[in-house]
Write a protein that holds these residues in place. Structure first.
Motif, PDB file in Angstrom:
ATOM      1  N   ILE A 132       8.767  -7.979  -6.391  1.00  0.00           N
ATOM      2  CA  ILE A 132       8.125  -7.593  -7.148  1.00  0.00           C
ATOM      3  C   ILE A 132       6.919  -6.629  -7.013  1.00  0.00           C
ATOM      4  O   ILE A 132       6.628  -6.136  -7.476  1.00  0.00           O
ATOM      5  N   ASN A 133       5.972  -7.474  -6.130  1.00  0.00           N
ATOM      6  CA  ASN A 133       4.711  -6.714  -5.243  1.00  0.00           C
ATOM      7  C   ASN A 133       4.409  -5.779  -4.889  1.00  0.00           C
ATOM      8  O   ASN A 133       3.948  -4.501  -5.230  1.00  0.00           O
ATOM      9  N   LEU A 134       5.602  -5.577  -4.086  1.00  0.00           N
ATOM     10  CA  LEU A 134       5.614  -4.318  -3.819  1.00  0.00           C
ATOM     11  C   LEU A 134       6.422  -2.809  -4.811  1.00  0.00           C
ATOM     12  O   LEU A 134       5.457  -2.094  -4.829  1.00  0.00           O
ATOM     13  N   ILE A 135       6.736  -2.723  -5.499  1.00  0.00           N
ATOM     14  CA  ILE A 135       7.486  -1.975  -6.887  1.00  0.00           C
ATOM     15  C   ILE A 135       6.558  -2.667  -7.478  1.00  0.00           C
ATOM     16  O   ILE A 135       6.073  -0.871  -7.868  1.00  0.00           O
ATOM     17  N   ALA A 136       5.412  -3.160  -7.734  1.00  0.00           N
ATOM     18  CA  ALA A 136       4.419  -3.198  -8.823  1.00  0.00           C
ATOM     19  C   ALA A 136       3.154  -2.293  -8.585  1.00  0.00           C
ATOM     20  O   ALA A 136       2.446  -1.757  -9.590  1.00  0.00           O
ATOM     21  N   PHE A 137       3.074  -1.839  -7.729  1.00  0.00           N
ATOM     22  CA  PHE A 137       1.680  -0.678  -6.753  1.00  0.00           C
ATOM     23  C   PHE A 137       2.337   0.585  -6.936  1.00  0.00           C
ATOM     24  O   PHE A 137       1.681   1.474  -6.538  1.00  0.00           O
ATOM     25  N   GLY A 138       3.680   0.886  -7.023  1.00  0.00           N
ATOM     26  CA  GLY A 138       4.539   2.219  -6.997  1.00  0.00           C
ATOM     27  C   GLY A 138       4.896   2.934  -6.533  1.00  0.00           C
ATOM     28  O   GLY A 138       4.635   2.369  -5.309  1.00  0.00           O
ATOM     29  N   ASP A 139       5.154   4.122  -5.880  1.00  0.00           N
ATOM     30  CA  ASP A 139       5.500   5.696  -5.608  1.00  0.00           C
ATOM     31  C   ASP A 139       4.212   5.176  -4.175  1.00  0.00           C
ATOM     32  O   ASP A 139       3.692   5.083  -3.963  1.00  0.00           O
ATOM     33  N   ALA A 140       5.365   5.102  -3.098  1.00  0.00           N
ATOM     34  CA  ALA A 140       4.672   4.930  -1.347  1.00  0.00           C
ATOM     35  C   ALA A 140       5.648   6.653  -1.028  1.00  0.00           C
ATOM     36  O   ALA A 140       6.678   6.511  -1.254  1.00  0.00           O
ATOM     37  N   SER A 141       4.464   6.343   0.132  1.00  0.00           N
ATOM     38  CA  SER A 141       4.522   7.024   1.232  1.00  0.00           C
ATOM     39  C   SER A 141       5.443   6.784   1.969  1.00  0.00           C
ATOM     40  O   SER A 141       6.300   7.383   2.468  1.00  0.00           O
ATOM     41  N   ASP A 142       5.069   5.470   2.622  1.00  0.00           N
ATOM     42  CA  ASP A 142       6.393   4.924   3.713  1.00  0.00           C
ATOM     43  C   ASP A 142       5.849   3.539   3.112  1.00  0.00           C
ATOM     44  O   ASP A 142       4.595   2.808   3.137  1.00  0.00           O
ATOM     45  N   ILE A 143       7.014   2.406   4.302  1.00  0.00           N
ATOM     46  CA  ILE A 143       7.280   1.401   3.994  1.00  0.00           C
ATOM     47  C   ILE A 143       7.587   1.477   5.587  1.00  0.00           C
ATOM     48  O   ILE A 143       8.614   1.495   5.476  1.00  0.00           O
ATOM     49  N   ASN A 144       6.338   0.151   5.623  1.00  0.00           N
ATOM     50  CA  ASN A 144       6.605   0.294   7.661  1.00  0.00           C
ATOM     51  C   ASN A 144       6.289  -1.198   7.362  1.00  0.00           C
ATOM     52  O   ASN A 144       5.234  -1.772   7.710  1.00  0.00           O
ATOM     53  N   GLY A 145       6.854  -2.164   8.302  1.00  0.00           N
ATOM     54  CA  GLY A 145       6.612  -3.310   8.080  1.00  0.00           C
ATOM     55  C   GLY A 145       6.047  -3.989   7.549  1.00  0.00           C
ATOM     56  O   GLY A 145       6.899  -4.046   6.327  1.00  0.00           O
ATOM     57  N   THR A 146       5.136  -4.936   7.687  1.00  0.00           N
ATOM     58  CA  THR A 146       4.934  -5.512   6.105  1.00  0.00           C
ATOM     59  C   THR A 146       4.139  -5.111   5.563  1.00  0.00           C
ATOM     60  O   THR A 146       2.903  -5.587   4.523  1.00  0.00           O
ATOM     61  N   THR A 147       3.424  -3.939   6.048  1.00  0.00           N
ATOM     62  CA  THR A 147       2.803  -2.793   5.503  1.00  0.00           C
ATOM     63  C   THR A 147       3.388  -1.093   4.258  1.00  0.00           C
ATOM     64  O   THR A 147       4.247  -0.693   4.731  1.00  0.00           O
ATOM     65  N   ALA A 148       2.443  -1.188   3.189  1.00  0.00           N
ATOM     66  CA  ALA A 148       2.981   0.051   2.348  1.00  0.00           C
ATOM     67  C   ALA A 148       2.167   0.785   1.963  1.00  0.00           C
ATOM     68  O   ALA A 148       1.060  -0.015   1.999  1.00  0.00           O
TER      69      ALA A 148
END
Length: 123
Positions: free
Chosen positions: A44-60
Motif C-alpha cells: 500500500i505504501n509503495l503504491i500510494a506515492f505514485g509512479d516511480a522511475s526506479d524501485i531498487n532495494g528498499t528505496t523507490a
C-alpha cells in the motif's frame, strides 16, 4: 532501454496501480517487490506515492520527488474496477499484482507466458 512495468495492489473491490520505468523484469522489480515490499502495508505504501522511475532495494525513486513540474494528476495511482480491467490496460512489459498476501507477475503483450504466476516461482 528500459523494461517498464505496472505495479498494483488488489483491494478486493478495486485495484490501484503505478507505473515503474526501469528494471521491470522479474529479476529486477519482481525480486525487489518480493524481498522488500512483501506485506499488505508495504505494498500500500509503495503504491500510494505514485509512479516511480526506479524501485531498487528498499528505496523507490518517485517521479514527484525529482521531476520538476511533474503533476500529481499524471503520476498518481490509477484505479481499476477489476483484475481484467487492470490487465487490459497494461502497455508495459510486465504487470505485478499484490493479492492475498503474495506478489504475482505476468508478461504483457505476449501470447506465451501470459498467465499470472507467483513471483517466487519465476525468479
Amino acid at each position: 532501454m528500459s523494461t517498464r512495468s505496472m505495479i498494483a495492489k488488489d483491494y478486493g473491490n478495486k485495484i490501484k496501480a503505478i507505473y515503474c520505468h526501469w528494471d521491470g523484469y522479474p529479476d529486477g522489480v519482481g525480486y525487489t517487490l518480493l524481498e522488500n515490499f512483501n506485506s499488505y502495508e508495504k505494498a500500500i505504501n509503495l503504491i500510494a506515492f505514485g509512479d516511480a522511475s526506479d524501485i531498487n532495494g528498499t528505496t523507490a525513486v518517485f517521479y514527484n520527488s525529482w521531476r520538476e513540474g511533474e503533476d500529481w494528476k499524471h503520476t498518481k495511482p490509477r484505479q481499476y474496477t477489476s483484475e481484467q480491467a487492470y490487465e487490459e490496460s497494461c502497455d508495459e512489459d510486465y504487470a505485478y499484482l499484490f493479492k492475498d498476501g503474495k506478489w504475482y507477475v505476468k508478461k504483457c503483450w505476449s501470447d506465451e507466458d501470459s498467465d499470472w504466476k507467483a513471483v517466487e516461482e519465476v525468479i
